[in-house]
Design a protein around this motif. Structure first.
Motif, short mmCIF file in Angstrom:
data_model
loop_
_atom_site.label_atom_id
_atom_site.label_comp_id
_atom_site.label_asym_id
_atom_site.label_seq_id
_atom_site.Cartn_x
_atom_site.Cartn_y
_atom_site.Cartn_z
N TYR A 1 -0.41 8.17 -22.18
CA TYR A 1 -1.34 8.34 -21.08
C TYR A 1 -2.70 7.70 -21.40
CZ TYR A 1 2.06 11.78 -19.48
OH TYR A 1 3.22 12.38 -19.07
N TYR A 2 -3.42 7.39 -20.35
CA TYR A 2 -4.73 6.77 -20.48
C TYR A 2 -5.80 7.69 -19.87
CZ TYR A 2 -2.01 2.54 -21.41
OH TYR A 2 -1.13 1.63 -21.94
N PHE A 3 -7.06 7.35 -20.15
CA PHE A 3 -8.19 8.06 -19.58
C PHE A 3 -8.12 9.56 -19.83
CE2 PHE A 3 -7.39 4.43 -16.59
CZ PHE A 3 -8.41 3.62 -17.09
N GLY A 4 -7.99 9.92 -21.09
CA GLY A 4 -7.99 11.32 -21.45
C GLY A 4 -6.70 12.04 -21.18
N GLY A 5 -5.62 11.31 -21.12
CA GLY A 5 -4.32 11.94 -20.94
C GLY A 5 -3.99 12.31 -19.52
N THR A 6 -4.57 11.61 -18.55
CA THR A 6 -4.34 11.97 -17.15
C THR A 6 -3.66 10.88 -16.34
OG1 THR A 6 -6.54 11.14 -16.50
CG2 THR A 6 -6.37 13.47 -17.16
N THR A 7 -3.63 9.65 -16.84
CA THR A 7 -3.19 8.52 -16.04
C THR A 7 -2.15 7.70 -16.80
OG1 THR A 7 -5.40 8.40 -15.05
CG2 THR A 7 -3.95 6.51 -14.71
N THR A 8 -1.09 7.29 -16.08
CA THR A 8 -0.06 6.45 -16.69
C THR A 8 -0.32 4.98 -16.37
OG1 THR A 8 1.39 6.51 -14.75
CG2 THR A 8 1.61 8.31 -16.35
N MET A 9 0.37 4.11 -17.10
CA MET A 9 0.28 2.68 -16.81
C MET A 9 0.76 2.40 -15.39
SD MET A 9 -0.43 -0.42 -17.41
CE MET A 9 -0.89 -0.45 -19.15
N GLY A 10 1.81 3.11 -14.96
CA GLY A 10 2.30 2.93 -13.60
C GLY A 10 1.23 3.21 -12.57
N GLN A 11 0.43 4.24 -12.79
CA GLN A 11 -0.64 4.58 -11.85
C GLN A 11 -1.75 3.53 -11.87
OE1 GLN A 11 -1.19 8.62 -13.37
NE2 GLN A 11 -0.60 9.43 -11.36
N VAL B 1 1.53 9.04 -6.60
CA VAL B 1 1.71 10.50 -6.50
C VAL B 1 2.90 10.96 -7.33
CG1 VAL B 1 2.25 12.40 -4.94
CG2 VAL B 1 0.62 10.64 -4.23
N ILE B 2 4.01 10.24 -7.23
CA ILE B 2 5.23 10.66 -7.93
C ILE B 2 5.08 10.52 -9.44
CG2 ILE B 2 7.69 10.13 -8.23
CD1 ILE B 2 7.70 9.28 -5.26
N GLY C 1 0.81 -1.21 0.00
CA GLY C 1 0.00 0.00 0.00
C GLY C 1 0.85 1.26 0.00
N GLY C 2 1.90 1.27 0.81
CA GLY C 2 2.76 2.44 0.89
C GLY C 2 3.46 2.73 -0.43
N TYR C 3 3.97 1.67 -1.06
CA TYR C 3 4.62 1.86 -2.35
C TYR C 3 3.61 2.35 -3.39
CZ TYR C 3 7.06 1.05 -6.71
OH TYR C 3 7.63 1.24 -7.95
N ALA C 4 2.43 1.76 -3.40
CA ALA C 4 1.41 2.14 -4.39
C ALA C 4 1.05 3.61 -4.27
CB ALA C 4 0.17 1.27 -4.22
#
Length: 266
Positions: free
Chosen positions: A227-237, A214-215, A206-209
């Motif tokens: 980016y995904y979802f309209g250019g707001t989210t990365t695969m890492g997120q 955020v980073i 959980g802490g790493y996630a």
């Protein structure tokens, strides 16, 4: 404007090269092995400190295959599907930390089965001793000038050799501190405070996630994915959200179990 470049090769012996990135991994595993032996002496890791080398070997192999396979199939399958001969060409780059977590989990599971201990006991020890390794790994990324952040006008911005002429967030350093230093301090400080195996694993996941999610707002998205979802989210997120949900499941599972999940300190 701060410019940064450091030769990723520490020393060369003819065709043989010792790279900073590899050295950082070695240092992380050496420190992790020492901390695992501490946990063994404290009675947190069974069957004891004499099995540390075996545990490290299991998670090292698991980490390598998990990190590589996740990168190939999640981050860059379009390329590797047409270049199968490069599937294991890790010297060209391409490892996924989320895949490394999955691979190390498999390694810890095999070790636990061989030694007759609960899997969550082995995983608790791995995350508690191993979180510091994230710091060294991210420092290796920084020295390599890879996985840099987005363009910024912040005074913290750094011009990376491979990142164009504009200063970027040194997101590798943000991750080294948040995912490595802070998370390790938390885990090591609270390692004796819970009486169920799995809680430390849940805290790590959980802490790493949360830290990585955020980073990621400061880190440049993978060029081949964007980016995904309209250019707001990365695969890492996206992977961090999945990991956070899994962390919640591990926490509730571990705290509801009885019997062999009770910790008995020596």
């Amino acid at each position: 404007m701060n410019a940064f470049y450091m030769d990723p090769v520490l020393v060369s012996f003819g065709p043989l090269q010792v790279r900073w990135y590899g050295l950082m991994y070695v240092v992380g595993f050496v420190v992790g092995s020492y901390l695992l032996k501490r946990l063994g002496k404290e009675g947190i890791l069974a069957p004891g400190p004499e099995k540390v080398d075996s545990l490290v070997s299991h998670i090292l192999v698991g980490m390598f295959f998990g990190a590589r396979l996740a990168y190939v199939f999640i981050y860059n399958w379009d390329y590797y599907s047409n270049n199968l001969s490069e599937l294991l060409a890790v010297w060209q780059g391409g490892l996924s930390f989320h895949g490394a977590i999955a691979g190390m989990s498999v390694g810890a599971l095999i070790f636990a089965r061989k030694n007759g201990i609960p899997f969550l006991q082995a995983s608790d020890c791995c995350v508690t001793a191993g979180a510091q390794g994230i710091f060294f790994g991210r420092m290796g990324n920084f020295i390599n000038g890879e996985l840099y952040g987005r363009v910024t006008d912040s005074p913290l911005g750094i011009v990376f050799k491979g990142g164009g002429p504009f200063p970027r967030h040194p997101s590798q350093l943000y991750e080294a501190f948040g995912e490595g230093v802070v998370l390790f301090i938390i885990l090591w400080s609270v390692r004796r405070r819970f009486n169920h195996y799995g809680v430390l694993t849940a805290i790590f996941l959980g802490g790493y996630a949360v830290a990585r999610y955020v980073i990621e707002f400061f880190r440049e998205a993978d060029a081949q994915l964007g980016y995904y979802f309209g250019g707001t989210t990365t695969m890492g997120q996206i992977l961090c959200i999945v990991q956070l949900l899994f962390a919640v499941c591990v926490f509730f599972y571990s705290t509801k179990r009885k019997g062999d999940l009770k910790i008995s300190f020596a």
